[in-house]
Each structure stands twice: as C-alpha cells, then as structure tokens.
Design a protein around this motif. Structure first.
Motif, PDB file in Angstrom:
ATOM      1  N   LEU A   1     -10.667  21.290  -0.143  1.00  0.00           N
ATOM      2  CA  LEU A   1     -11.034  19.969   0.353  1.00  0.00           C
ATOM      3  C   LEU A   1     -11.115  19.072  -0.866  1.00  0.00           C
TER       4      LEU A   1
ATOM      5  N   LEU B   1     -15.401  21.698  10.431  1.00  0.00           N
ATOM      6  CA  LEU B   1     -14.990  22.721   9.478  1.00  0.00           C
ATOM      7  C   LEU B   1     -14.494  23.972  10.210  1.00  0.00           C
TER       8      LEU B   1
ATOM      9  N   VAL C   1     -10.139  14.374   1.698  1.00  0.00           N
ATOM     10  CA  VAL C   1     -11.392  13.873   2.241  1.00  0.00           C
ATOM     11  C   VAL C   1     -11.651  12.502   1.631  1.00  0.00           C
TER      12      VAL C   1
ATOM     13  N   ILE D   1     -16.931  15.289   8.638  1.00  0.00           N
ATOM     14  CA  ILE D   1     -17.102  16.705   8.318  1.00  0.00           C
ATOM     15  C   ILE D   1     -18.478  17.174   8.766  1.00  0.00           C
TER      16      ILE D   1
ATOM     17  N   GLY E   1      -6.835  19.688   2.296  1.00  0.00           N
ATOM     18  CA  GLY E   1      -7.264  18.557   3.106  1.00  0.00           C
ATOM     19  C   GLY E   1      -7.806  17.471   2.216  1.00  0.00           C
TER      20      GLY E   1
ATOM     21  N   PHE F   1     -14.309  22.653  -2.985  1.00  0.00           N
ATOM     22  CA  PHE F   1     -14.558  21.242  -2.693  1.00  0.00           C
ATOM     23  C   PHE F   1     -14.463  20.480  -4.005  1.00  0.00           C
TER      24      PHE F   1
ATOM     25  N   LYS G   1     -15.106  11.557   5.337  1.00  0.00           N
ATOM     26  CA  LYS G   1     -16.311  12.272   4.891  1.00  0.00           C
ATOM     27  C   LYS G   1     -17.369  12.298   5.982  1.00  0.00           C
TER      28      LYS G   1
END
Length: 145
Positions: free
Chosen positions: A62, A123, A92, A118, A90, A15, A115
């Motif tokens: 992400l 997920l 975000v 999620i 992905g 992330f 955001k």
C-alpha cells in the motif's frame, strides 16, 4: 496481479507513507482484523521501501501517492516494479479524484483507494481480490457457486 502468500493464512503488507501517523491510523483501523492475519510493516520513503522489498517478500504494498522527493505514483511504482516486485500495489491517497489517477494501470498499479476508505472490510476485500492464501473455512461459502 495476484500475489501468493507463503504463510498459511498470513498476509505480509508493506505500508509506504511519509507520515508515520498514517501508519499508526491504519494499524488502529485493522487491529480487530483476525482473518487473515496481517503482518503490517512500515516504510517512510520509497528508498526504504525498495530496501525492504529487496530483503523480504511482501504479499501486498500500500503506497502513498505522494512521497518526497518523487512526485507521485507515476515515479514510485515503476521503481518498485523495476527491482522485480510483481505482487499487487495499491495507491493510497487523501484524494483520488485527479485525472491522472485514470492512468494508474499504465504504471503497474493494481488499484487505488482513498485513505478514508481503508478499514477492516476494505482491507479484507483487497486481500481477497489480490492475494492468494489459505482461505479460512468460514469464507469458503463466499467462493462456492
């Protein structure tokens, strides 16, 4: 693109967001996720993310849309692809309604998500769509015809 998780039933996710609080929020949202087992790592910058991707294998990235000093995903995703990362990415963002988000496939982005969207179910869906790993028995009915 589909990444293949090498660990049985475990998915390693990077992330990338310049706000640590966003990482903490994501960890809380997915804390109850037991299948698949998600190993979540954090990078605060694209530079740090590039180092981590060079050093370890990730099944999914992400990526926050806006990371300083880069403008947006149109700058950062090509950097990740440029070092050879071929797994799913992905983007975000708080707001994915901008017209330039329609160009995301041209930059090597697999999907985009808000955001606020999620959660555990989102997920799990992303992982089912983009990451190949040992599917648990209780999901197999979902895949049978």
């Amino acid at each position: 693109m589909i990444a293949e998780a090498t660990r049985k039933g475990q998915v390693k996710v990077l992330f990338v967001d310049d706000e640590f609080i966003e990482f903490r929020a994501l960890k809380k949202k997915i804390a109850d996720l037991s299948e698949p087992v998600v190993e979540l790592e954090y990078s605060q910058s694209i530079g740090d993310a590039l180092e981590k991707v060079r050093a370890a294998r990730f099944d999914l990235i992400l990526l926050d849309n806006r990371l300083m000093p880069n403008a947006d995903f149109r700058d950062t995703v090509p950097e990740l692809r440029g070092i050879g990362y071929t797994g799913p990415i992905g983007v975000v963002s708080t707001d994915i309604s901008g017209g330039y988000f329609q160009e995301f496939p041209n930059y090597g982005v697999d999907f985009r998500i808000g955001k606020d969207e999620i959660d555990v179910q989102a997920l799990q869906h992303i992982i089912r769509e983009y990451v190949t790993y040992a599917v648990p028995d209780f999901w197999k009915d979902d895949y049978s015809i």
